[in-house]
Scaffold this motif. Structure first.
Motif, PDB file in Angstrom:
ATOM      1  N   PRO A   1       9.714   3.166  -8.963  1.00 15.17           N
ATOM      2  CA  PRO A   1      10.735   3.179  -7.894  1.00 15.17           C
ATOM      3  C   PRO A   1      11.385   4.551  -7.719  1.00 15.17           C
ATOM      4  CG  PRO A   1      10.983   1.224  -9.261  1.00 15.17           C
ATOM      5  CD  PRO A   1       9.971   2.096  -9.940  1.00 15.17           C
ATOM      6  N   ALA A   2      11.540   5.299  -8.814  1.00 11.97           N
ATOM      7  CA  ALA A   2      12.169   6.619  -8.707  1.00 11.97           C
ATOM      8  C   ALA A   2      11.271   7.581  -7.922  1.00 11.97           C
ATOM      9  CB  ALA A   2      12.452   7.177 -10.103  1.00 11.97           C
ATOM     10  N   VAL A   3       9.968   7.558  -8.220  1.00 14.56           N
ATOM     11  CA  VAL A   3       9.026   8.405  -7.485  1.00 14.56           C
ATOM     12  C   VAL A   3       8.978   7.976  -6.025  1.00 14.56           C
ATOM     13  CG1 VAL A   3       6.593   9.066  -7.253  1.00 14.56           C
ATOM     14  CG2 VAL A   3       7.653   8.902  -9.525  1.00 14.56           C
ATOM     15  N   ASP A   4       9.006   6.663  -5.803  1.00 13.68           N
ATOM     16  CA  ASP A   4       8.980   6.143  -4.441  1.00 13.68           C
ATOM     17  C   ASP A   4      10.217   6.573  -3.670  1.00 13.68           C
ATOM     18  OD1 ASP A   4       8.161   4.665  -2.207  1.00 13.68           O
ATOM     19  OD2 ASP A   4       9.289   2.921  -2.874  1.00 13.68           O
ATOM     20  N   ALA A   5      11.360   6.513  -4.318  1.00 14.84           N
ATOM     21  CA  ALA A   5      12.604   6.929  -3.655  1.00 14.84           C
ATOM     22  C   ALA A   5      12.532   8.399  -3.259  1.00 14.84           C
ATOM     23  CB  ALA A   5      13.796   6.680  -4.572  1.00 14.84           C
ATOM     24  N   HIS A   6      11.949   9.215  -4.141  1.00 17.16           N
ATOM     25  CA  HIS A   6      11.792  10.636  -3.828  1.00 17.16           C
ATOM     26  C   HIS A   6      10.853  10.821  -2.640  1.00 17.16           C
ATOM     27  CE1 HIS A   6      11.418  14.949  -4.467  1.00 17.16           C
ATOM     28  NE2 HIS A   6      10.101  14.801  -4.418  1.00 17.16           N
ATOM     29  N   SER A   7       9.752  10.055  -2.616  1.00 20.10           N
ATOM     30  CA  SER A   7       8.805  10.157  -1.508  1.00 20.10           C
ATOM     31  C   SER A   7       9.443   9.730  -0.198  1.00 20.10           C
ATOM     32  CB  SER A   7       7.563   9.300  -1.791  1.00 20.10           C
ATOM     33  OG  SER A   7       6.891   9.748  -2.941  1.00 20.10           O
ATOM     34  N   GLN A   8      10.221   8.638  -0.244  1.00 17.32           N
ATOM     35  CA  GLN A   8      10.878   8.172   0.969  1.00 17.32           C
ATOM     36  C   GLN A   8      11.916   9.182   1.453  1.00 17.32           C
ATOM     37  OE1 GLN A   8      11.725   3.881   1.581  1.00 17.32           O
ATOM     38  NE2 GLN A   8      11.280   3.685  -0.595  1.00 17.32           N
ATOM     39  N   ARG A   9      12.618   9.794   0.521  1.00 23.15           N
ATOM     40  CA  ARG A   9      13.593  10.816   0.904  1.00 23.15           C
ATOM     41  C   ARG A   9      12.882  11.992   1.577  1.00 23.15           C
ATOM     42  NH1 ARG A   9      18.701  13.030  -0.609  1.00 23.15           N
ATOM     43  NH2 ARG A   9      18.663  15.311  -0.725  1.00 23.15           N
ATOM     44  N   SER A  10      11.756  12.404   0.999  1.00 24.41           N
ATOM     45  CA  SER A  10      11.001  13.512   1.577  1.00 24.41           C
ATOM     46  C   SER A  10      10.527  13.169   2.980  1.00 24.41           C
ATOM     47  CB  SER A  10       9.796  13.854   0.693  1.00 24.41           C
ATOM     48  OG  SER A  10      10.226  14.314  -0.577  1.00 24.41           O
TER      49      SER A  10
ATOM     50  N   LEU B   1       0.828  -1.200   0.000  1.00 19.54           N
ATOM     51  CA  LEU B   1       0.000   0.000   0.000  1.00 19.54           C
ATOM     52  C   LEU B   1       0.866   1.255   0.000  1.00 19.54           C
ATOM     53  CD1 LEU B   1      -2.823  -1.074   2.465  1.00 19.54           C
ATOM     54  CD2 LEU B   1      -3.047  -0.659   0.022  1.00 19.54           C
ATOM     55  N   ARG B   2       1.959   1.226   0.715  1.00 18.30           N
ATOM     56  CA  ARG B   2       2.848   2.385   0.712  1.00 18.30           C
ATOM     57  C   ARG B   2       3.463   2.587  -0.661  1.00 18.30           C
ATOM     58  NH1 ARG B   2       7.526   4.037   0.304  1.00 18.30           N
ATOM     59  NH2 ARG B   2       8.395   1.962   0.010  1.00 18.30           N
ATOM     60  N   LEU B   3       3.809   1.491  -1.323  1.00 11.49           N
ATOM     61  CA  LEU B   3       4.373   1.602  -2.665  1.00 11.49           C
ATOM     62  C   LEU B   3       3.378   2.267  -3.609  1.00 11.49           C
ATOM     63  CD1 LEU B   3       6.154  -1.862  -3.117  1.00 11.49           C
ATOM     64  CD2 LEU B   3       7.106   0.292  -2.286  1.00 11.49           C
ATOM     65  N   MET B   4       2.123   1.858  -3.534  1.00 14.34           N
ATOM     66  CA  MET B   4       1.113   2.477  -4.402  1.00 14.34           C
ATOM     67  C   MET B   4       0.855   3.928  -4.008  1.00 14.34           C
ATOM     68  SD  MET B   4      -1.704  -0.524  -5.029  1.00 14.34           S
ATOM     69  CE  MET B   4      -1.862  -1.005  -3.316  1.00 14.34           C
ATOM     70  N   ALA B   5       0.842   4.185  -2.693  1.00  8.77           N
ATOM     71  CA  ALA B   5       0.586   5.550  -2.228  1.00  8.77           C
ATOM     72  C   ALA B   5       1.662   6.518  -2.692  1.00  8.77           C
ATOM     73  CB  ALA B   5       0.484   5.572  -0.702  1.00  8.77           C
ATOM     74  N   SER B   6       2.867   6.009  -2.945  1.00  6.64           N
ATOM     75  CA  SER B   6       3.944   6.888  -3.411  1.00  6.64           C
ATOM     76  C   SER B   6       3.646   7.470  -4.792  1.00  6.64           C
ATOM     77  CB  SER B   6       5.271   6.119  -3.442  1.00  6.64           C
ATOM     78  OG  SER B   6       5.279   5.152  -4.486  1.00  6.64           O
ATOM     79  N   ALA B   7       2.688   6.877  -5.504  1.00  8.78           N
ATOM     80  CA  ALA B   7       2.372   7.340  -6.863  1.00  8.78           C
ATOM     81  C   ALA B   7       1.113   8.182  -6.939  1.00  8.78           C
ATOM     82  CB  ALA B   7       2.224   6.135  -7.796  1.00  8.78           C
ATOM     83  N   THR B   8       0.297   8.191  -5.868  1.00  5.16           N
ATOM     84  CA  THR B   8      -1.033   8.793  -6.008  1.00  5.16           C
ATOM     85  C   THR B   8      -0.998  10.315  -6.167  1.00  5.16           C
ATOM     86  OG1 THR B   8      -1.235   8.753  -3.586  1.00  5.16           O
ATOM     87  CG2 THR B   8      -2.252   6.945  -4.815  1.00  5.16           C
ATOM     88  N   ASP B   9      -0.126  10.998  -5.433  1.00  2.63           N
ATOM     89  CA  ASP B   9      -0.078  12.464  -5.561  1.00  2.63           C
ATOM     90  C   ASP B   9       0.358  12.880  -6.957  1.00  2.63           C
ATOM     91  OD1 ASP B   9      -0.984  12.975  -3.041  1.00  2.63           O
ATOM     92  OD2 ASP B   9       0.996  13.173  -2.139  1.00  2.63           O
TER      93      ASP B   9
END
Length: 592
Positions: free
Chosen positions: A316-325, A294-302
Motif C-alpha cells: 500500500p505504501a508503494v501504491d500510495a506513492h505511485s498514485q501521488r506521482s 491490475l493497477r494495484l499489482m502494477a504499482s509494484a512492478t517497477d
C-alpha cells in the motif's frame, strides 16, 4: 451452468447496442411479415430483449414469458393463436399490449447445450402454420444469433494478438464464478518496459513486438500449474489468476517464471531478452468489482524490476506513492494554467571576492491545491518522463524574463540562471522561446544563464552540443550544473561552450583535509580556472566552507550561508541591505 452462460455471453450487451443482432431481428421480421421480433435472453427472474423491433419494453417477467417455453422445448415453438392456448390465455402480454396472438420462436442454445433464450417473431393476429422452409430459416437465424453472441464475447473478452483472455475477462473472473469463494493469487508480469519496447520496435519493426509477446505467452504457459489461467492484461503485460492453496509455493512459481523468461525470444535471429517486473496480489473471497486489482499489482512492478528477485507483493505504501506521482503528473497542466499554483523563488549567488550578489538561480515552486507544497525534486523528475517538461520550461522562461524586466524598472540588474532538461535540448524550440521572450521584454541574452546537468549530455552528446552552441551564439550563458556528482567526463569541459561550472553540493558536505573531496574540489577549481571557466560552489552552508572556497579562489558561492531562496520582492530588499562581509557573515544573512 445455464445462468452462468447467460451471464458470460450477454451481461455486457445493452439492448439495441449491437448492429448485427438488430439486423437479424429486422431480417426475420421482414421475412415473416410480422410487426414484432426480438432476441430474448432469459435469466433467473426476467427476460431481456437484447435486440427488438416493434415493441417499447426492454423485457418482461418470466411469468409472462413465451420464450421460457420455447427454450426448454425441442426445436421451433409455434403458437398460432395464444388466446386458444391454455398456457397463455390469461397472459398479460396477450390480454394487454402488445396483444400477442401469433408467436414463433427458435431456442438459442450454445454448443455446450446451455439455453439462453429465444429468437422470436410475434404478430397481433392469428396466422397459419409456417412452412418447413420457414422453420429452417428461423432455426438458422437463431443459430446465427448464438454465433454472434459468442463472437461479441470473444471480441470483448479475448485478446486478438495472443488469443488469451484479456483485462475485462480477468476483472470478471476475479468477482464472478465459484472461484470467488476461495482465496486467490493474482500475478502481473511485465516482461519489458514501454521505453525498451519502443526502442526495439523502432529498430526492428512492429513484427518484433508481435513475436516477442507471443514468445512470452508460450514461455509463461509452459510453467503454469494446473488450474491457473493466463491473461493478456495490457499491451505489455500478462496476468495469472490461480487459487491460493496451502500447496502453492509462490516463490517457487515465480522463480520458474523468471527462469522461463530468462530465455531469449528470437526475431530474425536477433535474441530479445526480457527485463521482468512482477507484482503479486492476494485476493480474498467476495472480491469487489470496484477494486482495480491490475493497477494495484502494477504499482509494484517497477520497484520489483529493481529488486533482487524481480517480484514484490503489493505494498500500500508503494501504491500510495505511485498514485501521488500519477496525480501530480496529471495536475501539472492545470497548474501551468492557474495563476496561483506555480511561482519562482530566487537564490543569490555571491562573488566570493567582493561579497556582491551578481546573479541568482530561479527555483520553481508549486503549491498544489490539495497536496500543498510540492518540492521540485519530486515533480520535475516526473515531468521529465513526459513532454510536459517543455511546457514547464516555457513557463519558467517567460516568467524569468518578465521578472528581469520588473527588476530592471526598480534599478536591479542581475543575471538569472535556470535549469533545462535533456528534452529541452533535443531541438530548437527552447531557442525560439528564449528569443521571443527576450525580444518581448527588450532584454539582452546575457541576462540569462542556462544550467544543465551532465546527464543531459549522455544520451546524445553531439545533438545537445549543437543546441548549446546555438544558444551560446545567441548570447545566452551556459553552465554545467552538479559537476563532480556523476561521470564528470572532462570532454564536456573541453567541448561544451560553457561559461561556468557548478560544483555539486555533495562535495562540500564533508570538506576536511583527510578526505578525497578536499582534493577533488581544489583540483576542479584549479582546472576550471585554467580553462577560463567561472566556478560556482553550491551548498555553501558554513563559515568554514565560505573561507575555504574563497581561499581556493572559487569565484562564486550559493547556499544557506548567504541566503535561502527568496521571493522577488524579498530579493530586492535583501540586495538593498547590501552583501558586504564583516569577516564572518554577509549582512542580512538568514541562515542559521
Amino acid at each position: 451452468m445455464r445462468l452462468s452462460e447467460v451471464e458470460r455471453l450477454t451481461a455486457h450487451i445493452e439492448s439495441g447496442s449491437d448492429e448485427v443482432l438488430n439486423s437479424i431481428v429486422a431480417l426475420v421480421s421482414a421475412h415473416f411479415g410480422v410487426p414484432i421480433a426480438m432476441v430474448s435472453i432469459v435469466d433467473h427472474e426476467f427476460q431481456t430483449y437484447k435486440a427488438k423491433l416493434g415493441i417499447e419494453a426492454d423485457g418482461a417477467p418470466l411469468a409472462d414469458s413465451f420464450c421460457v417455453h420455447c427454450m426448454h422445448g425441442e426445436g421451433i415453438l409455434e403458437i398460432l393463436n395464444a388466446v386458444d392456448d391454455a398456457r397463455f390465455t390469461d397472459n398479460s402480454l396477450v390480454t394487454a399490449a402488445p396483444f400477442i396472438r401469433y408467436y414463433a420462436g427458435a431456442p438459442l442454445v450454445t454448443k455446450g447445450h446451455a439455453a439462453l433464450g429465444a429468437l422470436c417473431v410475434i404478430d397481433q393476429k392469428e396466422r397459419a402454420p409456417m412452412s418447413e422452409q420457414d422453420r429452417v430459416f428461423l432455426h438458422n437465424a437463431g443459430a446465427i444469433v448464438v454465433a454472434r453472441l459468442e463472437s461479441i464475447h470473444h471480441k470483448f473478452f479475448f485478446d486478438a494478438l495472443t488469443g488469451l483472455p484479456n483485462r475485462q475477462c480477468f476483472e470478471l473472473d476475479v468477482v464472478k464464478g465459484e472461484a470467488c469463494l476461495a482465496d486467490r493469487l493474482a500475478i502481473l508480469i511485465e516482461p519489458l518496459t514501454a521505453s525498451v519496447m519502443d526502442r526495439l520496435v523502432k529498430a526492428l519493426g512492429l513484427d518484433c513486438f508481435v513475436e516477442f509477446m507471443l514468445g512470452v505467452k508460450n514461455l509463461l504457459a509452459s510453467v503454469l500449474p494446473e488450474g491457473a489461467r493466463l491473461y493478456r492484461a495490457s499491451t505489455l503485460s500478462f496476468a495469472i489468476l490461480l487459487e491460493d492453496t496451502p500447496q502453492l509455493k509462490v516463490d517457487e512459481l515465480i522463480e520458474r517464471i523468471n527462469e522461463a523468461l530468462a530465455q531469449p525470444v528470437h526475431f530474425k535471429n536477433v535474441p530479445i531478452f526480457a527485463d521482468v517486473g512482477i507484482g503479486v496480489l492476494k485476493i480474498g473471497p467476495n472480491a469487489q468489482a470496484s477494486v482495480d486489482n491490475l493497477r494495484l499489482m502494477a504499482s509494484a512492478t517497477d520497484t520489483a524490476r529493481r529488486s533482487e528477485h524481480r517480484w514484490l507483493y503489493y505494498d500500500p505504501a508503494v501504491d500510495a506513492h505511485s498514485q501521488r506521482s500519477a496525480l501530480l503528473l496529471h495536475s501539472i497542466e492545470s497548474a501551468l494554467l492557474a495563476h496561483d499554483q506555480l511561482r519562482l523563488e530566487y537564490q543569490p549567488r555571491i562573488n566570493l571576492t567582493n561579497g556582491q550578489c551578481e546573479s541568482v538561480e530561479a527555483l520553481l515552486r508549486w503549491t498544489h491545491p490539495t497536496l500543498g507544497e510540492i518540492g521540485p525534486a519530486e515533480f520535475i523528475g516526473l515531468a521529465e518522463t513526459t513532454a510536459v517538461i517543455r511546457r514547464i520550461t516555457s513557463w519558467v522562461v517567460r516568467n524569468v524574463c518578465k521578472q528581469i524586466d520588473a527588476w530592471r524598472t526598480r534599478g536591479l540588474r542581475l543575471t538569472v540562471s535556470l535549469n533545462v532538461s535533456s528534452i529541452d535540448l533535443t531541438d530548437g524550440q527552447l531557442i525560439d522561446e528564449l528569443t521571443q521572450s527576450l525580444a518581448h521584454f527588450n532584454l539582452a541574452p546575457q541576462c540569462i544563464e542556462l544550467e544543465f546537468t551532465e546527464s543531459v549530455l549522455i544520451p546524445d552528446f553531439d545533438a545537445v552540443q549543437q543546441q548549446l552552441k546555438r544558444l551560446r551564439l545567441l548570447g545566452v550563458e551556459i553552465a554545467i550544473d552538479d559537476f563532480g556528482s556523476g561521470y564528470s567526463n572532462w570532454r564536456y569541459l573541453r567541448d561544451i561552450p560553457a561559461k561556468s561550472v557548478k560544483l555539486d553540493r555533495s562535495l562540500l558536505a564533508d570538506l576536511r583535509p583527510d578526505t578525497s573531496n578536499w582534493h577533488i574540489v581544489q583540483g576542479i577549481i584549479r582546472l576550471a580556472r585554467n580553462l577560463n571557466l567561472t566556478v560556482v560552489a553550491e551548498g555553501v552552508e558554513t563559515l568554514a566552507n565560505y573561507r575555504l572556497l574563497r581561499d581556493w579562489q572559487c569565484h562564486q558561492g550559493q547556499g544557506y550561508f548567504f541566503s535561502r531562496p527568496l521571493s522577488p520582492d524579498a530579493l530586492c530588499e535583501w540586495v538593498a541591505n547590501g552583501q558586504t562581509f564583516d569577516g564572518n557573515r554577509p549582512k542580512g544573512a538568514d541562515a542559521t
